[in-house]
Design an enzyme around this catalytic site. Structure first.
Site, PDB file in Angstrom:
ATOM      1  N   TYR A 195      -7.081   2.781   8.468  1.00  0.00           N
ATOM      2  CA  TYR A 195      -5.664   2.875   8.114  1.00  0.00           C
ATOM      3  C   TYR A 195      -4.970   4.128   8.650  1.00  0.00           C
ATOM      4  CZ  TYR A 195      -6.183  -1.355   5.475  1.00  0.00           C
ATOM      5  OH  TYR A 195      -6.396  -2.669   5.137  1.00  0.00           O
ATOM      6  N   LEU A 196      -5.653   4.877   9.508  1.00  0.00           N
ATOM      7  CA  LEU A 196      -5.012   5.959  10.265  1.00  0.00           C
ATOM      8  C   LEU A 196      -5.202   5.635  11.742  1.00  0.00           C
ATOM      9  CD1 LEU A 196      -6.169   9.153   8.284  1.00  0.00           C
ATOM     10  CD2 LEU A 196      -4.005   7.910   8.095  1.00  0.00           C
TER      11      LEU A 196
ATOM     12  N   ASP B 184       0.949  -3.599   6.915  1.00  0.00           N
ATOM     13  CA  ASP B 184       0.569  -2.543   5.978  1.00  0.00           C
ATOM     14  C   ASP B 184       1.768  -1.642   5.691  1.00  0.00           C
ATOM     15  OD1 ASP B 184      -1.595  -0.809   4.658  1.00  0.00           O
ATOM     16  OD2 ASP B 184      -0.734   0.595   6.116  1.00  0.00           O
TER      17      ASP B 184
ATOM     18  N   GLU C 146       3.334  -5.828   2.904  1.00  0.00           N
ATOM     19  CA  GLU C 146       2.874  -5.137   1.700  1.00  0.00           C
ATOM     20  C   GLU C 146       3.980  -4.201   1.218  1.00  0.00           C
ATOM     21  OE1 GLU C 146      -0.721  -2.083   0.345  1.00  0.00           O
ATOM     22  OE2 GLU C 146       0.401  -1.764   2.209  1.00  0.00           O
TER      23      GLU C 146
ATOM     24  N   TRP D 168       4.481  -2.330  -1.953  1.00  0.00           N
ATOM     25  CA  TRP D 168       3.854  -1.938  -3.214  1.00  0.00           C
ATOM     26  C   TRP D 168       4.626  -0.755  -3.785  1.00  0.00           C
ATOM     27  CZ3 TRP D 168      -2.010  -0.243  -3.667  1.00  0.00           C
ATOM     28  CH2 TRP D 168      -2.322  -0.041  -5.026  1.00  0.00           C
TER      29      TRP D 168
ATOM     30  N   ASP E  89      14.378 -10.935   2.787  1.00  0.00           N
ATOM     31  CA  ASP E  89      15.724 -11.065   3.344  1.00  0.00           C
ATOM     32  C   ASP E  89      15.884 -10.205   4.601  1.00  0.00           C
ATOM     33  OD1 ASP E  89      16.616 -12.857   1.472  1.00  0.00           O
ATOM     34  OD2 ASP E  89      17.650 -11.376   0.230  1.00  0.00           O
TER      35      ASP E  89
ATOM     36  N   LYS F 252      10.745 -19.304 -16.462  1.00  0.00           N
ATOM     37  CA  LYS F 252       9.965 -19.416 -15.230  1.00  0.00           C
ATOM     38  C   LYS F 252       8.912 -18.313 -15.159  1.00  0.00           C
ATOM     39  CE  LYS F 252      13.734 -21.446 -12.524  1.00  0.00           C
ATOM     40  NZ  LYS F 252      14.584 -21.311 -11.311  1.00  0.00           N
TER      41      LYS F 252
ATOM     42  N   GLY G  35       8.428 -16.736  -9.450  1.00  0.00           N
ATOM     43  CA  GLY G  35       9.468 -17.376 -10.256  1.00  0.00           C
ATOM     44  C   GLY G  35      10.813 -17.399  -9.577  1.00  0.00           C
TER      45      GLY G  35
ATOM     46  N   TRP H 257      11.035 -16.996  -5.772  1.00  0.00           N
ATOM     47  CA  TRP H 257      10.959 -17.502  -4.407  1.00  0.00           C
ATOM     48  C   TRP H 257       9.490 -17.702  -4.027  1.00  0.00           C
ATOM     49  CZ3 TRP H 257      14.082 -14.757   0.081  1.00  0.00           C
ATOM     50  CH2 TRP H 257      14.399 -15.698   1.073  1.00  0.00           C
TER      51      TRP H 257
ATOM     52  N   ASP I 200      -7.352  -2.101  -2.078  1.00  0.00           N
ATOM     53  CA  ASP I 200      -6.739  -0.909  -2.657  1.00  0.00           C
ATOM     54  C   ASP I 200      -6.669  -0.966  -4.182  1.00  0.00           C
ATOM     55  OD1 ASP I 200      -6.122   0.808  -0.505  1.00  0.00           O
ATOM     56  OD2 ASP I 200      -4.370  -0.392   0.018  1.00  0.00           O
TER      57      ASP I 200
ATOM     58  N   TRP J  59      -7.288 -28.350 -16.015  1.00  0.00           N
ATOM     59  CA  TRP J  59      -7.366 -29.801 -16.158  1.00  0.00           C
ATOM     60  C   TRP J  59      -6.572 -30.467 -15.039  1.00  0.00           C
ATOM     61  CZ3 TRP J  59      -6.451 -26.340 -20.006  1.00  0.00           C
ATOM     62  CH2 TRP J  59      -7.230 -26.382 -21.172  1.00  0.00           C
TER      63      TRP J  59
END
Length: 530
Positions: free
Chosen positions: A82-83, A197, A222, A224, A244, A279, A285, A287, A299, A413
């Site tokens: 990741y570097l 990332d 990602e 986060w 968007d 929802k 709930g 999109w 992570d 079920w």
């Protein structure tokens, strides 16, 4: 606000389809039945990962996987990749370029697409802070707010990242070289998808730009950010903003659902999984088509075992299958984590739910009718044909449903078919005090094909409910209806078996007859017989 969002989503999807007829639709642009597999964990950089994924190609196909997410493929200054350092050098701590190509080819041969972990927010120099090579960039490739005193680029378009140089994506040279890396180097070795990332580090319009250069079959970012449980809508709005910003071309990991699952499973607050409109309260709930759901990743959660690895935001280790019962039955594109399937021994339990998802045609746009969402219980019916519950409180959907799989505080079920005919019935097995040692698992081995036909390696693998050598092992297998069945519990480490001693029966085995169609049975067999 939400109505405006839904209208915008619909119009956006139509506009993108009309404006980009030459581009293949990604899984995020349709009602998708894809299932993503994260093919690594935090400690997978051992030089052997690519060979391992190559060997597992047919097994992943059997599991129901359609896309495999690879770790960052380029040369890097960090063990985990990741570097990134030399983007165009595809030798890493996971294996060399030849091994990478072979793994992707093997997966492709099974109809599975490979998704590259694309780290483009930041980069490190070859020998110092900013001497970028392969491709070569000057100081203008680094944003003006970076920690490096030599930076001479423009302002950052997103959040900073202190561990490496933040890249200026407004620079033509940066754009062109990343486009070439994606469309030539990565696509050249067989990659067909993108996982971005640290997507909050740059404007999502750049993700769209690079998407168009590669024309991927799968695209997810990602994003986060901190989740304020008092402002869940604000959190999922950030996810929608990224989508968007890519003009709907890329989806996003549903970190809102992830955080809500953490809270629900940690504190029995299952009511958090339903929003004020009834929802699902996560990104799905709003999109579902654009969301990629997950229980844990490299992570957020543990790696080889509970407590090992990053553990930045994990689901409780004993509640992982509850998480899968949720994400594998709900909208969005669900993902399965390598460690859970192959290190934690949960592959069989995960497959049982994935089989239902595939059989019943659940998709990223499936409709959820939440039945209960309260302290100790969440229950829902999805597309009118799959029911599920998680939590300690008992619940079932009533008559007309067949229990397909269940485990510790979860059940799934499907709608019963007419005519009363069936090919299998669910049988729940449970055994305790097996005195297992490291590397051993407990299997049910017997005279039926799902029980391995007396071959331990092909038996039905149970899941440990807790830790310790004498934990209870349990699971639900689908066996032929109304059939005389014999079995024993076996401790198996992949090469040698320890069988139970004989029972007080004529055969010396545990014996019973499976129920007729529509029935189910629980075999609570006490303790392992030594």
């Amino acid at each position: 606000m939400k109505l405006q969002h839904l209208l915008r989503a619909s119009l956006l999807a139509s506009a993108v389809a009309a404006a980009l007829p030459a581009l293949a639709a990604t899984e995020q642009a349709k009602s998708s039945t894809a299932v993503l597999f994260q093919g690594f964990h935090w400690n997978s950089a051992n030089g052997q990962l690519y060979g391992d994924l190559q060997a597992k190609a047919s097994d992943l196909k059997n599991l129901g996987i359609t896309h495999v997410w690879f770790p960052p493929p380029s040369d890097a200054g960090s063990r985990e990749g990741y570097l990134p350092r030399q983007l165009n050098k595809l030798d890493s701590n996971y294996g060399n370029e030849a091994a990478l190509t072979a793994a992707i080819s093997a997966l492709n041969g099974q109809g599975i697409h490979s998704v590259a972990d694309v780290v483009i927010n930041h980069r490190i120099g070859t020998t110092n802070w900013g001497d970028f090579t392969n491709p070569t960039w000057g100081c203008n490739a680094v944003v003006s707010s970076d920690e490096w005193t030599g930076k001479c680029g423009n302002a950052d378009s997103g959040d900073g990242y202190a561990a490496a140089r933040d890249l200026d994506h407004s620079q033509t040279v940066v754009q062109n070289d990343i486009k070439t890396w994606l469309s030539s180097r990565l696509k050249g070795v067989g990659f067909k998808g993108i996982r971005y990332d640290y997507s909050k580090g740059y404007a999502p319009g750049y993700a769209a730009l690079y998407h168009d250069a590669m024309n991927p079959s799968f695209c997810v970012g990602e994003v986060w950010t901190d989740l304020n449980f008092n402002n869940v809508d604000g959190h999922r709005q950030l996810l929608v903003n990224f989508v968007d910003g890519t003009a709907g071309k890329c989806g996003v990991f549903d970190f809102t659902t992830k955080g809500l699952l953490n809270q629900a499973l940690s504190y029995n607050e299952y009511g958090r999984l339903r929003d004020g409109s009834g929802k699902p309260a996560g990104g799905i709930g709003w999109w579902g088509q654009k969301m990629v759901t997950f229980v844990d990743n490299h992570d957020t959660g543990p790696s080889e075992s509970c407590g090992v690895g990053q553990n930045h935001w994990p689901v409780p280790c004993d509640k992982v299958m509850q998480g899968y019962a949720y994400v594998l039955t709900h909208p969005g594109i669900p993902s399965v984590y390598y460690a859970h399937a192959y290190n934690w021994g949960l592959k069989g339990a995960i497959k049982a739910i994935l089989d239902v998802r595939k059989e019943q045609g659940l998709s990223s746009t499936s409709a959820v009718a939440i039945q209960r969402a309260e302290q100790g219980l969440y229950a829902a019916i999805v597309d009118g044909k799959v029911a599920m519950k998680i939590g300690p409180t008992d619940w079932n959907p009533g008559a007309g449903w067949t229990l397909r799989t269940s485990g510790n505080q979860y059940a799934v079920w499907s709608k019963s078919t007419g005519g009363g005919g069936c090919t299998s019935v669910p049988v729940a097995f449970s055994i305790a005090n097996a005195s297992t040692v490291s590397g051993q698992r407990v299997y049910v081995v017997g005279n039926q094909t799902p029980l391995g036909n007396w071959t331990p390696a092909n038996g039905y693998a149970l899941t440990a409910q807790g830790s310790g050598s004498n934990a209870t092992w349990s699971g639900t297998a689908n066996l032929p209806p109304a059939t005389a069945t014999q079995y024993k519990y076996v401790k198996w480490n992949g090469s040698s078996a320890t069988w139970e001693s004989n029972q007080a029966t004529a055969s010396g085995n545990r014996e019973f007859t499976t129920p007729a169609c529509g029935g189910s049975v629980t075999r609570s067999d006490g303790s392992f017989r030594f």
